[in-house]
Design a protein around this motif. Structure first.
Motif, PDB file in Angstrom:
ATOM      1  N   CYS A 181       0.834  -1.211   0.000  1.00 59.70           N
ATOM      2  CA  CYS A 181       0.000   0.000   0.000  1.00 59.70           C
ATOM      3  C   CYS A 181       0.863   1.253   0.000  1.00 59.70           C
ATOM      4  O   CYS A 181       0.514   2.258  -0.640  1.00 59.70           O
ATOM      5  N   ALA A 182       2.002   1.232   0.706  1.00 59.90           N
ATOM      6  CA  ALA A 182       2.881   2.400   0.708  1.00 59.90           C
ATOM      7  C   ALA A 182       3.415   2.653  -0.695  1.00 59.90           C
ATOM      8  O   ALA A 182       3.462   3.798  -1.162  1.00 59.90           O
ATOM      9  N   GLY A 183       3.785   1.586  -1.390  1.00 59.83           N
ATOM     10  CA  GLY A 183       4.277   1.726  -2.755  1.00 59.83           C
ATOM     11  C   GLY A 183       3.225   2.309  -3.685  1.00 59.83           C
ATOM     12  O   GLY A 183       3.490   3.253  -4.437  1.00 59.83           O
ATOM     13  N   ILE A 184       1.998   1.758  -3.594  1.00 67.61           N
ATOM     14  CA  ILE A 184       0.917   2.254  -4.459  1.00 67.61           C
ATOM     15  C   ILE A 184       0.610   3.710  -4.141  1.00 67.61           C
ATOM     16  O   ILE A 184       0.477   4.554  -5.030  1.00 67.61           O
ATOM     17  N   GLY A 185       0.522   4.031  -2.837  1.00 67.68           N
ATOM     18  CA  GLY A 185       0.237   5.413  -2.438  1.00 67.68           C
ATOM     19  C   GLY A 185       1.286   6.383  -2.965  1.00 67.68           C
ATOM     20  O   GLY A 185       0.962   7.449  -3.493  1.00 67.68           O
ATOM     21  N   GLY A 186       2.560   5.988  -2.874  1.00 66.16           N
ATOM     22  CA  GLY A 186       3.639   6.841  -3.371  1.00 66.16           C
ATOM     23  C   GLY A 186       3.533   7.056  -4.870  1.00 66.16           C
ATOM     24  O   GLY A 186       3.708   8.172  -5.367  1.00 66.16           O
ATOM     25  N   ALA A 187       3.218   5.985  -5.601  1.00 66.51           N
ATOM     26  CA  ALA A 187       3.104   6.090  -7.056  1.00 66.51           C
ATOM     27  C   ALA A 187       1.960   7.015  -7.450  1.00 66.51           C
ATOM     28  O   ALA A 187       2.097   7.848  -8.349  1.00 66.51           O
ATOM     29  N   ILE A 188       0.813   6.880  -6.746  1.00 63.15           N
ATOM     30  CA  ILE A 188      -0.333   7.747  -7.055  1.00 63.15           C
ATOM     31  C   ILE A 188       0.036   9.211  -6.793  1.00 63.15           C
ATOM     32  O   ILE A 188      -0.240  10.094  -7.603  1.00 63.15           O
TER      33      ILE A 188
END
Lengths: 266, 339
Positions: free
Chosen positions: B125-132
């Motif tokens: 989730c941290a990775g996805i949040g950062g990408a968004i």
């Protein structure tokens, strides 16, 4: 005359282009041919379609109608690397973001030939040094880029284009930011190198007198069409200046040199 | 030659710093004992009889994994900072300013509250949040012609960070105040306090792998930093290399944030120090930045755990050191940076 001088490098046929979401057609049926070793000036008033034409023949814009062939291949079917093997580009001005050394900067001209890790081969370094020697950039080879003068920056950019070792160099108003002496130095140098290496030059120029001095052919744009195309000595005259640029001028000839002096609006 | 010497000095200093850091802590263990513990553990020989079980645990299971994590995160944040400055040809950005960290925080907070049962949910989730977040900042700042003005990108990043922080605020509001809220709050301040060998799992090792790959392909950053048009005309497929580097940055930052919370200023400040030492060529800059970032984070963490008997969140220390430095840098280079 040698045979290879007649080889057609760039051929543009019935080229039309409209920017997305715009009604105005910027180029309306442009056709021209540029041969190997020619020095061609692209002329035209602001907004005549010169910049768009440059973006098209360097493959930056690909959704055109008509045909642009680079050494016989349609440009929108070529990869960036294919194009960079044939065309190098000298921008109007380069704004250095990070103060690379001139050497590192010129080496980037080898991008299309070097491996993905950027380890220069012997051949790459030779090309870089040769380009630096020919332009004189070797004198400030290890200096950081942000300490150079405007003229030195322009020469480094030209060195980078030479290091790319292409058959065509496109120059977008190469003298725009230079003082009187440097304008002459830069043009003189480019023309010499072009003759020595048999490189085709396509230059966007504003001043008709630069065209007279430094190019053999000219393509004149007006309102998205080619208004004149041919040998500079034949097409560049007072009538063209008043038709295309709306300027009345006199022609001055002395010691075999010719110059136009504008005096009023047409 | 000069560069080789600089690297050598940096590596030796870092080794000494690591040794010094193992000696720091509330529970005093004599340096001779520490050396003996490390020696025995590395060579797998029996421990000295005068070393207690307690001392062994402190050195091997508390201080060692913590220091390794500090080094990885410090190097990761700093290299990602240098890479993002190169991609966006903007010395004012860092993953923190681009919103990657606040996006990753939101993702991690959501994972703590809603997905705590799934394995690795915080990382993902941290990775996805950062990408968004970085995509949103990018799209906000982009002009119709595709260019991104330097200050617009900083501003867009700030706006996106603010948006994601307020969303994180909502998540905190609905979080369980006994268990989840303290977890989110402490973790967001950034700390290495809870690092153990279990935290240093296989996913953490993506950080050094990404760092090495970013260093190997650093030449691409040189060319990218010339700007889109020039890089394209030199023959580069700029879209491909931007996506590759943004993937490296987002995945590295995502894992760092998931493991240790948001730690600011390292990615912004360290690349400037690196450029002052080895120059702007990313091929020599990135390794240097990794070393300085690791050392800086280690010093900050030593202060965080050594200054008081409790533990100050390390993000506070990096901000306290980083901000004055950055103010100094901006004042000195004002004209060339802002325009």
């Amino acid at each position: 005359m040698e045979l290879n001088t007649n080889e057609c490098i760039l051929s543009v046929d019935n080229l039309h282009f409209t920017y997305p979401r715009s009604k105005n057609e910027v180029l309306r049926g442009v056709s021209c041919e540029i041969k190997k070793g020619e020095r061609v000036a692209i002329l035209g008033s602001n907004g005549a379609g010169k910049s768009t034409f440059f973006n098209l023949i360097t493959g930056l814009i690909t959704d055109y109608k008509g045909s642009i062939k680079l050494k016989g291949k349609e440009i929108n079917s070529m990869s960036r690397n294919d194009i960079a093997q044939i065309i190098s580009f000298v921008p109007q001005k380069h704004e250095p973001m990070f103060p690379f050394s001139v050497k590192d900067f010129i080496l980037m001209g080898r991008y299309s030939k070097i491996d993905a890790l950027g380890n220069p081969s012997k051949e790459d370094m030779e090309a870089v040094v040769r380009a630096a020697e020919e332009t004189g950039a070797i004198r400030y080879f290890d200096r950081p880029y942000n300490e150079l003068s405007g003229g030195e920056i322009q020469l480094s950019i030209i060195a980078r284009a030479l290091a790319q070792e292409t058959e065509v160099i496109i120059l977008d108003e190469p003298n725009n930011h230079l003082d009187f002496k440097n304008q002459f130095t830069v043009f003189n140098l480019i023309c010499d190198i072009s003759k020595k290496r048999n490189v085709t030059l396509i230059m966007s120029l504003h001043n008709p007198n630069d065209v007279l001095l430094f190019s053999d052919k000219a393509i004149v744009f007006n309102n998205g069409v080619v208004a004149a195309n041919g040998d500079v000595s034949q097409i560049l005259n007072l009538k063209l200046l008043s038709d295309v640029f709306g300027v009345n001028a006199v022609c001055i000839e002395q010691n075999g040199y010719k110059a136009f002096l504008p005096h009023s609006l047409a | 030659m000069k560069k080789t010497v600089t690297y050598f000095i940096m590596i030796v200093s870092l080794i000494f710093l690591v040794y010094f850091s193992i000696n720091i802590g509330n529970y005093h263990i004599p340096p001779s004992k520490i050396l003996s513990i490390i020696f025995s553990s590395v060579t797998k020989t029996p421990f000295d009889s005068n070393i207690s079980e307690y001392e062994k645990i402190i050195v091997l299971n508390l201080r060692m994994p913590r220091i390794i994590m500090v080094l990885l995160v410090g190097a990761g944040l700093a290299v990602c900072g240098a890479a993002s400055q190169g991609i966006f040809r903007n010395p004012l950005v860092s993953p923190f300013i681009l919103g990657v960290s606040s996006g990753a925080s939101l993702g991690a907070a959501l994972a703590i509250v809603f997905l705590s049962k799934l394995p690795h949910s915080i990382d993902i989730c941290a990775g996805i949040g950062g990408a968004i977040a970085v995509t949103a900042a990018f799209l906000t700042a982009r002009k119709p012609d595709g260019s991104i003005p330097r200050l617009s990108l900083v501003l867009a990043g700030t706006i996106i960070s603010s948006l994601f922080s307020s969303l994180t605020g909502i998540v905190k509001y609905i979080a369980d105040s006994e268990t989840q809220l303290p977890a989110i709050t402490f973790w967001m301040m950034g700390s290495f306090g809870s690092v153990s060998w279990e935290t240093l799992d296989i996913i953490t090792w993506i950080i050094p792998i990404n760092i090495i790959l970013m260093i190997i392909f650093a030449w691409q950053l040189n060319v990218l930093s010339l700007g889109d048009k020039e890089a394209t005309l030199l023959g580069m497929n700029i879209k491909r290399w931007k996506i590759i580097y943004i993937y490296f940055i987002v995945s590295t930052i995502g894992i760092c944030v998931a493991r240790t919370g948001t730690i600011g200023w390292v990615g912004l400040v360290i690349p400037h120090i690196g450029r002052a030492i080895v120059g702007p060529n990313h091929r020599s800059l990135l390794p240097m930045v990794a070393l300085i970032g690791a050392a800086f984070m280690l010093i900050s963490d030593n202060i965080a755990r050594g200054l008081t008997t409790g533990e100050i969140p390390v993000g506070i220390i990096t901000a306290l050191i980083g901000t004055p430095f950055f103010i100094y840098y901006l004042r000195k280079k004002e004209a060339s940076v802002w325009n």
